[in-house]
Write a protein that holds these residues in place. Structure first.
Motif, PDB file in Angstrom:
ATOM      1  N   HIS A  90       0.820  -1.333  -0.065  1.00  0.00           N
ATOM      2  CA  HIS A  90      -0.055   0.128  -0.099  1.00  0.00           C
ATOM      3  C   HIS A  90       0.776   1.246  -0.120  1.00  0.00           C
ATOM      4  CE1 HIS A  90       0.752   0.377   4.440  1.00  0.00           C
ATOM      5  NE2 HIS A  90       0.525  -0.830   4.260  1.00  0.00           N
ATOM      6  N   ALA A  91       0.327   2.309  -0.531  1.00  0.00           N
ATOM      7  CA  ALA A  91       0.881   3.772  -0.474  1.00  0.00           C
ATOM      8  C   ALA A  91       1.313   4.043   1.050  1.00  0.00           C
ATOM      9  CB  ALA A  91      -0.180   4.737  -1.084  1.00  0.00           C
ATOM     10  N   ALA A  92       2.202   4.800   1.254  1.00  0.00           N
ATOM     11  CA  ALA A  92       2.834   5.443   2.413  1.00  0.00           C
ATOM     12  C   ALA A  92       2.916   4.050   3.358  1.00  0.00           C
ATOM     13  CB  ALA A  92       1.832   6.232   3.138  1.00  0.00           C
ATOM     14  N   PRO A  93       3.881   3.388   3.026  1.00  0.00           N
ATOM     15  CA  PRO A  93       4.244   1.999   3.515  1.00  0.00           C
ATOM     16  C   PRO A  93       4.530   2.030   5.095  1.00  0.00           C
ATOM     17  CG  PRO A  93       5.895   2.427   1.976  1.00  0.00           C
ATOM     18  CD  PRO A  93       4.921   3.576   1.887  1.00  0.00           C
ATOM     19  N   VAL A 139       3.840   3.084  -4.622  1.00  0.00           N
ATOM     20  CA  VAL A 139       3.784   4.346  -5.364  1.00  0.00           C
ATOM     21  C   VAL A 139       4.479   5.394  -4.561  1.00  0.00           C
ATOM     22  CG1 VAL A 139       1.647   4.525  -4.098  1.00  0.00           C
ATOM     23  CG2 VAL A 139       2.059   5.882  -6.376  1.00  0.00           C
ATOM     24  N   SER A 140       4.957   5.241  -3.344  1.00  0.00           N
ATOM     25  CA  SER A 140       5.422   6.119  -2.344  1.00  0.00           C
ATOM     26  C   SER A 140       6.835   5.890  -2.062  1.00  0.00           C
ATOM     27  CB  SER A 140       4.550   6.053  -1.052  1.00  0.00           C
ATOM     28  OG  SER A 140       3.320   6.217  -0.989  1.00  0.00           O
ATOM     29  N   ASP A 148      -7.701  -3.190   0.662  1.00  0.00           N
ATOM     30  CA  ASP A 148      -8.739  -3.246  -0.432  1.00  0.00           C
ATOM     31  C   ASP A 148      -7.940  -2.840  -1.543  1.00  0.00           C
ATOM     32  OD1 ASP A 148      -8.747  -0.360  -1.026  1.00  0.00           O
ATOM     33  OD2 ASP A 148     -10.042  -0.294   0.858  1.00  0.00           O
ATOM     34  N   SER A 149      -8.526  -2.962  -2.725  1.00  0.00           N
ATOM     35  CA  SER A 149      -7.603  -2.757  -4.077  1.00  0.00           C
ATOM     36  C   SER A 149      -7.076  -1.331  -4.408  1.00  0.00           C
ATOM     37  CB  SER A 149      -8.547  -3.322  -5.478  1.00  0.00           C
ATOM     38  OG  SER A 149      -9.632  -2.544  -5.552  1.00  0.00           O
ATOM     39  N   GLY A 187      -2.733   2.556  -4.814  1.00  0.00           N
ATOM     40  CA  GLY A 187      -2.816   3.734  -5.830  1.00  0.00           C
ATOM     41  C   GLY A 187      -3.588   3.185  -6.925  1.00  0.00           C
ATOM     42  N   PRO A 188      -4.114   4.147  -7.775  1.00  0.00           N
ATOM     43  CA  PRO A 188      -4.599   4.125  -9.065  1.00  0.00           C
ATOM     44  C   PRO A 188      -4.077   3.000 -10.103  1.00  0.00           C
ATOM     45  CG  PRO A 188      -4.587   6.258  -8.497  1.00  0.00           C
ATOM     46  CD  PRO A 188      -3.989   5.608  -7.532  1.00  0.00           C
TER      47      PRO A 188
END
Length: 318
Positions: free
Chosen positions: A19-22, A49-50, A85-86, A90-91
């Protein structure tokens, strides 16, 4: 778990993502899964992404973490770790997971299990604990970089074994890692001693004006863009603020709102073990765990904050 094991054994090329901002569990599970797959002779790429947070630059990764998706045709599977969740990755990753078979390994409440292969267990301390189970089932030992990565995820997601998700099983797994050579003092220094001076200054300023509601049961803090820019701090320097305010005697829930660069708000909620604040985060478009949840919210501080206080007052019966 066995469905995931079969998928890991059947594929050759894997994109491992989180996930973002891990946080520690996201980075730890990515590292552990990467080392696991390399031990099986697979090809691995890491994506978030981050990127890699400053606090975890010491982690022994099986490769660099890309912040842009590599060509999807290079992979047989995407492995999504610690994503409730999906949307959490990130997009770009969300779109990619519609084009490649996805293996979902997670321990968040209400995970919709969107992958082709899903292993979700909400009673697990961390996603790292689950990756360790896979490694053991495949005959690998929790030594070296793999063991350190698993320890990172377990220790950070359990609050150094102080949260309600601390189980005998995860403690036994940590004991097994220690028997195989991990030195907890050395790695705990790496995990804990990563603060910047701007972070100290930010915490002093934010906690100095924290407010209490409902006879001290709810603690409320806010972090503005002006503060972050003036003090030279960033979003990473805000990690842990909500947990720290819970140390106030009588405080049972903490609400933290931070203004983000896009003009929205990042919500962090923390509670004592008997209070479930996950539904509040879900009502504002987020999710998480029973005692640790969050959301990204569109709106201004002065508009969103009173609505959250009211919702959390209901949780407190106030």
């Amino acid at each position: 778990m066995h469905d995931v094991l079969r998928a890991l054994q059947s594929g050759t090329r894997f994109l491992v993502a989180s996930h973002a901002a891990p946080d520690g569990d996201a980075i730890g599970s990515m590292a552990a899964m990467g080392h696991l797959l390399l031990a099986l002779g697979k090809q691995v790429a890491l994506y978030d992404v981050s990127g890699l947070p400053r606090a975890f630059t010491w982690v022994k990764l099986p490769g660099e973490i890309a912040t842009e998706l590599p060509p999807l045709e290079d992979f047989d599977f995407i492995v999504a770790l610690d994503c409730g969740d999906s949307r959490r990755g990130g997009p770009a990753l969300q779109q990619a997971m519609t084009q490649r078979p996805t293996i979902v390994i997670d321990h968040h409440v209400n995970n919709p299990q969107w992958g082709a292969h899903n292993w979700v267990e909400v009673t697990r301390s961390s996603t790292c604990e689950m990756v360790a189970e896979l490694a053991l089932a495949l005959g690998l030992t929790l030594t070296g970089a793999l063991g350190e990565a698993v320890y990172l995820g377990i220790v950070t997601d359990t609050g150094h074994f102080s949260f309600d998700n601390t189980s005998p099983h995860c403690m036994e797994m940590v004991a097994q890692i220690m028997r195989q050579g991990l030195k907890p003092a050395l790695i705990n220094e790496l995990i804990q001693n990563q603060w910047s001076l701007p972070r100290f200054r930010l915490w002093g300023e934010v906690l100095g004006v924290a407010r209490l509601y409902f006879d001290g049961q709810l603690g409320v803090i806010r972090i503005t863009r002006e503060q972050l820019e003036r003090l030279g701090a960033d979003a990473e320097d805000c990690d842990g603020l909500a947990n720290f305010l819970l140390r106030v005697k009588g405080c049972r829930v903490v609400q933290s709102l931070r203004e983000d660069e896009a003009g929205g708000l990042k919500l962090s909620l923390r509670s004592v073990s008997e209070l479930n604040i996950q539904p509040v985060a879900a009502a504002f478009g987020g999710g998480g765990h029973r005692c640790a949840a969050g959301a990204s919210i569109k709106g201004a501080l002065d508009e969103v904050e009173p609505r959250l206080i009211e919702a959390l007052g209901q949780v407190l019966g106030a």
